[in-house]
Enzyme design. Structure first.
Site, short mmCIF file in Angstrom:
data_model
loop_
_atom_site.label_atom_id
_atom_site.label_comp_id
_atom_site.label_asym_id
_atom_site.label_seq_id
_atom_site.Cartn_x
_atom_site.Cartn_y
_atom_site.Cartn_z
N ASP A 405 -21.80 48.18 -13.88
CA ASP A 405 -21.53 46.65 -13.36
C ASP A 405 -22.22 45.65 -14.54
OD1 ASP A 405 -19.94 44.49 -11.60
OD2 ASP A 405 -21.76 43.80 -11.33
N ASN A 413 -21.56 33.40 -17.14
CA ASN A 413 -20.39 32.96 -17.67
C ASN A 413 -20.19 31.55 -16.99
OD1 ASN A 413 -18.03 34.13 -19.06
ND2 ASN A 413 -17.74 35.14 -16.57
N ASP A 422 -17.39 37.09 -22.24
CA ASP A 422 -16.60 37.63 -23.13
C ASP A 422 -17.50 38.59 -24.83
OD1 ASP A 422 -14.82 37.13 -22.36
OD2 ASP A 422 -13.14 35.91 -23.43
N GLU A 448 -16.05 42.62 -15.05
CA GLU A 448 -17.60 42.85 -15.41
C GLU A 448 -17.46 44.33 -15.37
OE1 GLU A 448 -18.65 40.75 -11.69
OE2 GLU A 448 -17.48 40.63 -13.36
#
Length: 533
Positions: A405, A413, A422, A448
């Site tokens: 993770d 973000n 991204d 993620e």
């Protein structure tokens, strides 16, 4: 027309279709239109015919179309037949491949005919069916001989003959021996040609009802006999062949025999007899549409009339000779153009098929790949982990799984935007793959989260790889990926097969350790759960 039994029962329909196709297959060379009609009747019997029957019907249709001169349609039909052959049906596969070879031969595409024939022979050699192999070798021999390599054709004919003789098949043995005689004649080996042809005559003569093959073999002896200056034997052969060719209904053989007879009579000084034989050959050719030997007959007649001072008749045959040669030239040009068109159609079909396979592979890959990162998606992960877990359990191999993770990804973000998020996902996918072996699998698990399957890797080796991944991500130049992005880290949980009962349990164990890595401070690998106080 469908019979009631065929309509009521799929099994009955299949039996009736099989009977129609067996009859049709005997006729494709002599009555191709009848072959086509019977194949269409078989296909019309039922919409639920077995795949093997459908493949056979399309194969027989293709042969009928080929001998009707509809070459492009024939090859399309035979390619369709090939696609219908059920897996493991080697005999049917061989038959379809040989039909493709025959159709390409008829179309004048000899390279393709040889390629299909070679493939058919390779399949035939795996079958315990000497007749199937012999027929395939015979087809290859014909193609090689037509292609200007009679010596290579003889090699195929010899093997085919040995197989037919061992199988006790005199009719096909005679056919092969005829071809061998022709090849030896074309190579200038006239004594050997006569041996093969005489052998064919003897075999056919021992049969209860000798057929036209003996007539053809006897006719084929004439030119070798003349080349060896055995003129009396050549005369005797022609005297036998001319009436018999007429009796069995072989116009081409009758015309050729009459032309040879006329040339021999002319050489003997029998002007009247030579003219009678040659004129009769021309008449038969015109009556029955057999133009194969017309030019040679007119050439001989022109020479005879010119030598005798019959200039008007000589001029008439000279003009007829040129007309026949033009017709032959036009037919040959048309044949070459048809062959080029068929070659073009074949090349286009192969290109289209290759592009379709590439597109199919691309679409298949899309269903198994994460479009953002390019690594495996959840579907491919599930399939691969299922297979690898079963293989490891069966053979006692090591297997480890890491759940991964990205730490604080929501903050990335929120602060830097989804485009930066991204870019981080893509960069991490690249870093993970760089620290895995080719046999390992990197997959995006969702959001993620990533998952890595370490194939045949011990827990120690998998831990070393995970630590290398974690360190590489921490040390990466993240500002080059997104401005003001200083640091990205991973939390990882690692589990091995021996401690889990099933692949879902293995994933669950790795996920639990990932949660532990998060709880205990992030940016770490947890290979086992810590004991709680």
């Amino acid at each position: 027309m469908n019979t009631p039994a065929a309509q009521d029962s799929p099994e009955a329909a299949a039996r009736e279709a099989g009977a129609l196709l067996a009859e049709a297959e005997k006729l494709y060379y002599t009555q191709p239109a009848q072959t086509l009609r019977l194949a269409d009747e078989a296909l019309a019997l039922s919409t639920a015919l077995p795949m093997a029957t459908l493949a056979t019907a399309r194969r027989v249709r293709g042969l009928g179309l080929s001998f009707l001169g509809r070459h492009a349609e024939a090859l399309d039909e035979l390619q369709a037949a090939r696609g219908l052959v059920p897996a493991g049906e080697l005999l049917l596969e061989c038959q379809v491949l040989r039909a493709l070879s025959i159709a390409c031969d008829e179309a004048g595409v000899l390279d393709a005919a040889l390629d299909w024939g070679t493939q058919a022979a390779a399949v035939a050699r795996t079958l315990a069916d000497p007749l199937q192999l012999a027929g395939t070798l015979l087809s290859i021999g014909v193609v090689l001989s037509k292609g200007g390599d009679p010596e290579a054709g003889l090699v195929q004919y010899r093997e085919a003959l040995a197989l037919y003789e061992r199988a006790g098949d005199p009719a096909r043995s005679v056919h092969v021996l005829n071809n061998m005689g022709i090849n030896c004649k074309n190579l200038g080996r006239h004594e050997e040609a006569l041996q093969h042809l005489q052998h064919a005559i003897e075999i056919d003569g021992r049969q209860p009802a000798p057929g036209g093959a003996q007539v053809i073999a006897r006719l084929n002896t004439v030119e070798p006999l003349l080349a060896l200056a055995r003129r009396d034997e050549a005369r005797a052969a022609l005297a036998e062949v001319v009436p018999r060719a007429q009796a069995v209904g072989y116009p081409n053989a009758e015309c050729f025999a009459l032309v040879l007879q006329g040339e021999l009579l002319a050489a003997d000084g029998d002007d009247a007899g030579a003219c009678r034989s040659l004129e009769r050959a021309v008449a038969i050719a015109l009556e029955r549409g057999s133009r194969q030997h017309v030019a040679r007959a007119h050439k001989a007649l022109w020479g005879l009339h010119k030598a005798a001072g019959r200039y008007e008749a000589a001029l008439r045959h000279h003009e007829a000779l040129h007309e026949a040669e033009r017709a032959q030239f036009n037919e040959e040009s048309d044949r070459k153009l048809r062959a080029l068109q068929v070659q073009y159609d074949l090349a286009r079909a192969r290109h289209d098929a290759a592009m379709a396979r590439l597109e199919s592979a691309r679409l298949a890959e899309q269903t198994r790949t994460d479009p953002l990162t390019g690594v495996a998606n959840r579907r491919q992960l599930d399939e691969r982990l299922r297979d690898e877990y079963a293989r490891a359990a069966r053979h006692g191999h090591a297997l480890a799984v890491a759940m991964i993770d990205i730490d604080d990804f929501k903050r990335i973000n929120d602060r830097h935007g989804h485009a930066a998020g991204d870019a981080v996902l893509r960069e991490i996918a690249t870093l993970l793959r760089a620290h895995c072996r080719d046999i390992d699998l990197v997959a995006r698990y969702g959001g993620e989260e990533f998952c890595v399957v370490f194939v045949e890797a011990s827990a120690k080796d998998a831990l070393r790889a995970c630590e290398a991944m974690r360190a590489a991500v921490e040390a990466h130049d993240w500002p080059a990926v997104a401005a003001d992005l200083q640091r990205v880290t991973l939390s990882m949980g690692l589990a091995e097969r021996e401690e889990a009962d099933g692949r879902q349990a293995l994933l669950a164990a790795a996920d639990a350790r990932l949660y532990e890595a998060k709880r205990s401070g992030k940016n770490r690998v947890v290979p086992e759960l810590q004991a709680t106080a």
